[in-house]
Scaffold this motif. Sequence first.
Motif, PDB file in Angstrom:
ATOM      1  N   GLU A   1      34.410  35.092  32.393  1.00  0.00           N
ATOM      2  CA  GLU A   1      35.822  35.413  32.600  1.00  0.00           C
ATOM      3  C   GLU A   1      36.468  34.357  33.501  1.00  0.00           C
ATOM      4  OE1 GLU A   1      36.403  39.333  34.098  1.00  0.00           O
ATOM      5  OE2 GLU A   1      35.447  40.308  32.384  1.00  0.00           O
ATOM      6  N   ARG A   2      37.198  33.465  32.890  1.00  0.00           N
ATOM      7  CA  ARG A   2      37.932  32.484  33.689  1.00  0.00           C
ATOM      8  C   ARG A   2      39.202  33.126  34.220  1.00  0.00           C
ATOM      9  NH1 ARG A   2      37.525  26.856  30.169  1.00  0.00           N
ATOM     10  NH2 ARG A   2      35.239  26.860  29.957  1.00  0.00           N
ATOM     11  N   PRO A   3      39.429  33.082  35.512  1.00  0.00           N
ATOM     12  CA  PRO A   3      40.622  33.734  36.068  1.00  0.00           C
ATOM     13  C   PRO A   3      41.896  33.087  35.559  1.00  0.00           C
ATOM     14  CG  PRO A   3      39.536  32.369  37.727  1.00  0.00           C
ATOM     15  CD  PRO A   3      38.605  32.429  36.553  1.00  0.00           C
ATOM     16  N   SER A   4      42.841  33.913  35.139  1.00  0.00           N
ATOM     17  CA  SER A   4      44.130  33.419  34.677  1.00  0.00           C
ATOM     18  C   SER A   4      44.972  32.993  35.875  1.00  0.00           C
ATOM     19  CB  SER A   4      44.858  34.516  33.902  1.00  0.00           C
ATOM     20  OG  SER A   4      45.203  35.578  34.785  1.00  0.00           O
ATOM     21  N   PRO A   5      46.014  32.212  35.648  1.00  0.00           N
ATOM     22  CA  PRO A   5      46.899  31.843  36.771  1.00  0.00           C
ATOM     23  C   PRO A   5      47.465  33.064  37.494  1.00  0.00           C
ATOM     24  CG  PRO A   5      47.335  30.440  34.881  1.00  0.00           C
ATOM     25  CD  PRO A   5      46.374  31.489  34.411  1.00  0.00           C
ATOM     26  N   ALA A   6      47.845  34.110  36.729  1.00  0.00           N
ATOM     27  CA  ALA A   6      48.387  35.315  37.366  1.00  0.00           C
ATOM     28  C   ALA A   6      47.332  36.004  38.222  1.00  0.00           C
ATOM     29  CB  ALA A   6      48.906  36.277  36.300  1.00  0.00           C
ATOM     30  N   ALA A   7      46.072  36.031  37.735  1.00  0.00           N
ATOM     31  CA  ALA A   7      44.996  36.646  38.517  1.00  0.00           C
ATOM     32  C   ALA A   7      44.758  35.876  39.809  1.00  0.00           C
ATOM     33  CB  ALA A   7      43.715  36.699  37.685  1.00  0.00           C
ATOM     34  N   LEU A   8      44.836  34.553  39.728  1.00  0.00           N
ATOM     35  CA  LEU A   8      44.657  33.743  40.936  1.00  0.00           C
ATOM     36  C   LEU A   8      45.797  33.961  41.929  1.00  0.00           C
ATOM     37  CD1 LEU A   8      43.380  30.382  39.390  1.00  0.00           C
ATOM     38  CD2 LEU A   8      42.056  32.067  40.674  1.00  0.00           C
ATOM     39  N   LEU A   9      47.009  34.135  41.411  1.00  0.00           N
ATOM     40  CA  LEU A   9      48.138  34.411  42.298  1.00  0.00           C
ATOM     41  C   LEU A   9      47.983  35.758  42.986  1.00  0.00           C
ATOM     42  CD1 LEU A   9      51.188  33.103  40.228  1.00  0.00           C
ATOM     43  CD2 LEU A   9      50.325  32.190  42.394  1.00  0.00           C
ATOM     44  N   ARG A  10      47.544  36.770  42.239  1.00  0.00           N
ATOM     45  CA  ARG A  10      47.326  38.086  42.843  1.00  0.00           C
ATOM     46  C   ARG A  10      46.195  38.028  43.864  1.00  0.00           C
ATOM     47  NH1 ARG A  10      47.805  39.866  37.331  1.00  0.00           N
ATOM     48  NH2 ARG A  10      45.564  40.298  37.269  1.00  0.00           N
ATOM     49  N   LEU A  11      45.169  37.267  43.526  1.00  0.00           N
ATOM     50  CA  LEU A  11      44.059  37.107  44.465  1.00  0.00           C
ATOM     51  C   LEU A  11      44.537  36.442  45.749  1.00  0.00           C
ATOM     52  CD1 LEU A  11      41.048  37.081  45.204  1.00  0.00           C
ATOM     53  CD2 LEU A  11      40.835  34.940  43.946  1.00  0.00           C
ATOM     54  N   THR A  12      45.353  35.406  45.605  1.00  0.00           N
ATOM     55  CA  THR A  12      45.884  34.710  46.779  1.00  0.00           C
ATOM     56  C   THR A  12      46.724  35.647  47.638  1.00  0.00           C
ATOM     57  OG1 THR A  12      45.930  32.612  45.562  1.00  0.00           O
ATOM     58  CG2 THR A  12      47.300  32.764  47.542  1.00  0.00           C
ATOM     59  N   LEU A  13      47.545  36.465  46.987  1.00  0.00           N
ATOM     60  CA  LEU A  13      48.379  37.417  47.722  1.00  0.00           C
ATOM     61  C   LEU A  13      47.527  38.423  48.478  1.00  0.00           C
ATOM     62  CD1 LEU A  13      51.230  38.536  48.298  1.00  0.00           C
ATOM     63  CD2 LEU A  13      51.004  39.906  46.208  1.00  0.00           C
ATOM     64  N   ALA A  14      46.492  38.947  47.807  1.00  0.00           N
ATOM     65  CA  ALA A  14      45.624  39.928  48.447  1.00  0.00           C
ATOM     66  C   ALA A  14      44.872  39.329  49.630  1.00  0.00           C
ATOM     67  CB  ALA A  14      44.629  40.483  47.425  1.00  0.00           C
ATOM     68  N   LEU A  15      44.316  38.143  49.446  1.00  0.00           N
ATOM     69  CA  LEU A  15      43.552  37.521  50.530  1.00  0.00           C
ATOM     70  C   LEU A  15      44.464  37.071  51.660  1.00  0.00           C
ATOM     71  CD1 LEU A  15      40.832  35.470  48.621  1.00  0.00           C
ATOM     72  CD2 LEU A  15      40.683  37.728  49.649  1.00  0.00           C
ATOM     73  N   ALA A  16      45.717  36.738  51.339  1.00  0.00           N
ATOM     74  CA  ALA A  16      46.672  36.419  52.402  1.00  0.00           C
ATOM     75  C   ALA A  16      46.880  37.642  53.291  1.00  0.00           C
ATOM     76  CB  ALA A  16      48.004  35.977  51.799  1.00  0.00           C
ATOM     77  N   GLY A  17      46.939  38.825  52.665  1.00  0.00           N
ATOM     78  CA  GLY A  17      47.059  40.046  53.448  1.00  0.00           C
ATOM     79  C   GLY A  17      45.869  40.269  54.346  1.00  0.00           C
TER      80      GLY A  17
END
Length: 305
Positions: free
Chosen positions: A118-134
């Motif tokens: 499963e290669r992460p999609s750009p949207a998944a990476l953005l959500r991941l970035t948002l979550a880890l920023a929190g």
Amino acid sequence: MVPPEPGRAAPVLALAVNAFVWGVSWWPLRELQSHGLHPLWATAGVYLAVLAALAILHPKAWPGLAGHPEILWLMAAAGLTNVGFNWAVTVGDVVRVVLLFYLMPAWSVLLAWPLLGERPSPAALLRLTLALAGVLVILKAPGTPWPLPESLADGLALLGGFSFALTNILLRRLHRTPPATRVIAMFLGGTLAASAVGTLAMGQGLVPAPVALPAGALAIAGLLGLAFLLGNSALQFGAARLAAQTTALVMLSEVLFASVSAVLAGAAQLSERTWLGGALVVAAAAWSAWAAPGEDRAAAAQSAA
């Protein structure tokens, strides 16, 4: 192939139920510890009772353990998840432990590619970035040497989060196995891992010997067992129907459940930094829950080849 998605609402809700169970499990575990029962022994005892019930309810599921070698990896991952998380929430700050545990999305992205394709999609990476920023906003208080573990609780939380990410991915790999067999494997892994680590730690003087519980504490242990069984069944349903990155991000709602319950019980204080970081985490989970269904199917389909 991967199982068909019956719609996102049901699996997302199931994951939220599991997140709630884990998010508030710190309270009964601490209650049992106040009666002298270490969380490792509590985990082993509660899970052993659940296994006895499963043996009665699903006697035909047990032979399936021998027919799927990868079940052993699921047992190990689930066992280490319980050892890490259940021990950590009884010796560390509840909110900090849960936040370190939920570096899990990072582990999921790293593990899902080689294990599921499963290669992460750009949207998944953005959500991941948002979550880890929190998570960063909450953890990186002035003077805190994040991400280096500062205590036993920190290390256990990181171990638990990594193991839980691996558990979710293995559930997808094993989606063809009977659900009852997967449930039994996870509870068996929790029982064996908690018993083994407890025995080793007791030999080193880190963990006291198990003790008998009074009737009130036994009732708490029974309710905890039922809650873990419900949460595990919900995880089986949800994780088998969503991409690994989505599962990890939806499960971040555990941070909210743990934080609110800890504050209401007087076990934690939430600062403005924690509120801001929590808002980012919840926003990422909500985004994941309502993302376009085609995105998850495209990610999951990569593991079909």
